[in-house]
Design an enzyme around this catalytic site. Sequence first.
Site, mmCIF file in Angstrom:
data_model
loop_
_atom_site.group_PDB
_atom_site.id
_atom_site.type_symbol
_atom_site.label_atom_id
_atom_site.label_comp_id
_atom_site.label_asym_id
_atom_site.label_seq_id
_atom_site.Cartn_x
_atom_site.Cartn_y
_atom_site.Cartn_z
ATOM 1 N N GLU A 1 -0.653 0.972 -5.653
ATOM 2 C CA GLU A 1 -0.367 -0.199 -4.814
ATOM 3 C C GLU A 1 -0.296 -1.479 -5.646
ATOM 4 O O GLU A 1 -1.314 -1.908 -6.201
ATOM 5 C CB GLU A 1 -1.481 -0.325 -3.775
ATOM 6 C CG GLU A 1 -1.717 0.969 -3.001
ATOM 7 C CD GLU A 1 -3.061 0.981 -2.292
ATOM 8 O OE1 GLU A 1 -3.664 2.071 -2.177
ATOM 9 O OE2 GLU A 1 -3.523 -0.092 -1.864
ATOM 10 N N HIS B 1 0.838 -1.211 0.000
ATOM 11 C CA HIS B 1 0.000 0.000 0.000
ATOM 12 C C HIS B 1 0.873 1.261 0.000
ATOM 13 O O HIS B 1 0.856 2.040 0.957
ATOM 14 C CB HIS B 1 -0.889 -0.054 1.249
ATOM 15 C CG HIS B 1 -2.063 0.874 1.221
ATOM 16 N ND1 HIS B 1 -1.953 2.235 1.180
ATOM 17 C CD2 HIS B 1 -3.397 0.621 1.262
ATOM 18 C CE1 HIS B 1 -3.154 2.783 1.183
ATOM 19 N NE2 HIS B 1 -4.047 1.839 1.234
HETATM 20 O O1 TA6 Z 1 -6.021 1.364 -0.862
HETATM 21 C C1 TA6 Z 1 -7.137 2.202 -0.815
HETATM 22 C C2 TA6 Z 1 -7.910 1.934 0.469
HETATM 23 O O2 TA6 Z 1 -8.489 0.662 0.468
HETATM 24 C C3 TA6 Z 1 -8.947 3.058 0.609
HETATM 25 O O3 TA6 Z 1 -10.253 2.567 0.429
HETATM 26 C C4 TA6 Z 1 -8.697 3.582 2.021
HETATM 27 O O4 TA6 Z 1 -9.477 2.881 2.949
HETATM 28 C C5 TA6 Z 1 -7.209 3.302 2.172
HETATM 29 O O5 TA6 Z 1 -7.037 2.017 1.611
HETATM 30 C C6 TA6 Z 1 -6.658 3.459 3.567
HETATM 31 O O6 TA6 Z 1 -7.083 2.431 4.385
HETATM 32 P P1 TA6 Z 1 -6.603 2.464 5.947
HETATM 33 O O7 TA6 Z 1 -7.214 1.267 6.579
HETATM 34 O O8 TA6 Z 1 -5.091 2.428 5.956
HETATM 35 O O9 TA6 Z 1 -7.088 3.798 6.491
#
Ligand code: TA6
Length: 289
Positions: A264, A160
């Site tokens: 990601e 991520h």
């Molecule tokens: O990667 C995108 C995502 O799935 C968004 O929907 C948002 O939720 C982001 O990840 C961040 O997630 P987190 O649990 O780290 O706040």
Amino acid sequence: LKGINGLDKILIRDATATGCSAEVYLYGAHVTSWKNDHGEEELLFVSSKSIFDPPKAIRGGIPICFPQFSNHGTLPSHGFARNRFWTIDNDPPPFPTNASETAFVDLILKPSEDDMKIWPHSFEFRRRVALGPGGDLILKSRIRNTNNEGEPFSFTFANHTYFSVSDISGVRVEGLKTLDYLDNLQKMKRFTEHGDAITFASEVDRIYLSTPAKISILDHEKKRSFVLRKDGLPDAVVWNPWDKKAKSMADFGDDEYKHMVCVEAAAIEKPITLKPGEEWNGTLELSTV
Ligand code: TA6
């Protein structure tokens, strides 16, 4: 080294070139800094409001989403690998030593008894964080089903990655044209990307499917691109929270959405299934041009 709040972190430096380095916290095997030989500036975004206080994940850098991406399943969002303390893996190098890697650290995660209660599968997750030529950042993941007999297990996965950008309105993501994507802002409805590049003027939260091995992120103002090269990671999530969602996150500055973009390298659409004894490898190499 002691990082923020006394959390242990490891700094790896490129012994040959000056200025290339990366830092990774044992908490979450979470990379929070990457500098290559293009001017030694910080290339990853970490929120100034990240709390570095377990069990909350660090906000920014490169969280590992395993064994579940987002809320596609019964686990907490993005699974639990980013919320665990990993250990340094001193066993024989799980990854063939690669002459082009100038510095690396190997970390390992195995499930605790509590983990087995929420995800009843035994695994070994080995992660190599390495610097390559020119200070490229190399992230290798190897996940093995260590059940001796019994059931296979399936998981979804993402690196991520939060990239630091000068201004999101001057950012273009290239390499995803004509691909299908699932739009998380429209109940995961499937669309096809027709634009030459993805640009940003509002919240974007999409899972691009079966993407090419190479994806570029152009930062117009800096006249610099990030290049992602990946293997074993067919999908790519593109996310910017924009203003409203940014304000809703306590560990994210209201204006910080202007200075980051997440692209990601992931495996989401087709969960990875491992029989006992089988292992999966996913590699991501980040560079700048
Ligand atoms: O990667 C995108 C995502 O799935 C968004 O929907 C948002 O939720 C982001 O990840 C961040 O997630 P987190 O649990 O780290 O706040």
